[in-house]
Scaffold this active site. Structure first.
Site, PDB file in Angstrom:
ATOM      1  N   TYR A 154      47.285  43.006  55.697  1.00  0.00           N
ATOM      2  CA  TYR A 154      46.768  42.002  54.762  1.00  0.00           C
ATOM      3  C   TYR A 154      46.802  40.581  55.327  1.00  0.00           C
ATOM      4  O   TYR A 154      46.278  39.663  54.706  1.00  0.00           O
ATOM      5  CB  TYR A 154      47.563  42.035  53.454  1.00  0.00           C
ATOM      6  N   ASN A 195      44.541  39.923  39.129  1.00  0.00           N
ATOM      7  CA  ASN A 195      45.683  40.744  38.719  1.00  0.00           C
ATOM      8  C   ASN A 195      47.033  40.078  38.965  1.00  0.00           C
ATOM      9  O   ASN A 195      47.984  40.315  38.221  1.00  0.00           O
ATOM     10  CB  ASN A 195      45.628  42.111  39.392  1.00  0.00           C
ATOM     11  N   ASN A 236      49.909  42.578  42.452  1.00  0.00           N
ATOM     12  CA  ASN A 236      49.837  42.973  41.047  1.00  0.00           C
ATOM     13  C   ASN A 236      51.173  42.950  40.317  1.00  0.00           C
ATOM     14  O   ASN A 236      51.219  43.195  39.114  1.00  0.00           O
ATOM     15  CB  ASN A 236      49.201  44.358  40.924  1.00  0.00           C
ATOM     16  N   ASP A 286      43.874  32.864  45.356  1.00  0.00           N
ATOM     17  CA  ASP A 286      42.467  32.962  45.752  1.00  0.00           C
ATOM     18  C   ASP A 286      41.598  33.048  44.505  1.00  0.00           C
ATOM     19  O   ASP A 286      42.038  33.538  43.466  1.00  0.00           O
ATOM     20  CB  ASP A 286      42.247  34.201  46.634  1.00  0.00           C
ATOM     21  N   HIS A 320      42.491  37.519  50.138  1.00  0.00           N
ATOM     22  CA  HIS A 320      43.434  37.672  49.027  1.00  0.00           C
ATOM     23  C   HIS A 320      44.787  37.041  49.351  1.00  0.00           C
ATOM     24  O   HIS A 320      45.578  36.776  48.452  1.00  0.00           O
ATOM     25  CB  HIS A 320      43.602  39.160  48.723  1.00  0.00           C
ATOM     26  N   TYR A 345      53.954  42.699  46.164  1.00  0.00           N
ATOM     27  CA  TYR A 345      52.514  42.952  46.142  1.00  0.00           C
ATOM     28  C   TYR A 345      51.908  42.160  44.993  1.00  0.00           C
ATOM     29  O   TYR A 345      52.568  41.813  44.016  1.00  0.00           O
ATOM     30  CB  TYR A 345      52.154  44.444  46.063  1.00  0.00           C
TER      31      TYR A 345
END
Length: 187
Positions: free
Chosen positions: A15, A112, A66, A91, A20, A64
């Site tokens: 990532y 989220n 979410n 973002d 994101h 993470y």
């Protein structure tokens, strides 16, 4: 006075430098400019920036995206930071690449990470710095887009936009949200 500055992103090498993870990118730049190193702790990596008598706790959650609310709530409680001193760097698909918007509150706009923070804190009344990542993707391609890397065209202005985001964070802590919004949201 303490502030909690949280950059949203996902942990893991896959990532790194994705759209994101722009929240992580901004906090990395802010820390690097002050020769700070993040240390891993509960719910995330943190670094503490001293800025004209203020203490900025920089947080990159390890939960993470979410589940970001868990990290925000934990560090707010641990450091006794009031909601008005919390800023989330996130973002935003609805803004063209590089557009920066500071808001004192608002909806999650389908994000989220923001959705979980609002659910965990029980309010949407927290400041967020929205970093535009654009929305140049085909129908159904949103996930691949946000988890994808920036284009060469985006990268040409990335350093300047990230530096401006860092300036906005500092101004938020030094001058307050209203003055900072008036100064930067027009650009």
């Amino acid at each position: 006075m303490k502030y909690l500055i949280t950059g949203l992103g996902n942990i893991g090498e896959e990532y790194r430098n994705t759209r994101h993870n722009i929240g992580f990118t901004v906090l990395d730049a802010l820390a690097k400019a002050s020769n700070l190193v993040f240390t891993d702790g509960r719910y995330g990596a943190t670094a503490t920036l001293s800025l004209k008598g203020r203490q900025l706790i920089l947080l990159k959650p390890s939960t993470y995206m979410n589940l970001s609310g868990n990290a925000v709530r934990y560090w707010m409680q641990k450091e006794n930071i009031p909601l008005e001193n919390v800023l989330i760097v996130v973002d935003d698909l609805a803004l063209p690449f590089g557009t920066l918007r500071l808001k004192g509150k608002g909806s999650d706009a389908g994000h989220n990470g923001l959705k979980h923070i609002a659910a965990t804190l029980g309010t949407q009344d927290y400041a967020r710095l929205r970093f535009g990542i654009g929305n140049d993707f085909p129908r159904g391609g949103q996930i691949d887009f946000v988890l994808g890397h920036f284009t060469d065209e985006d990268l040409k202005t990335m350093d300047e936009r990230v530096a401006t985001a860092c300036d906005i964070i500092k101004s938020f802590c030094l001058a307050g949200i209203s003055i900072t919004m008036n100064q930067y949201n027009k650009k």
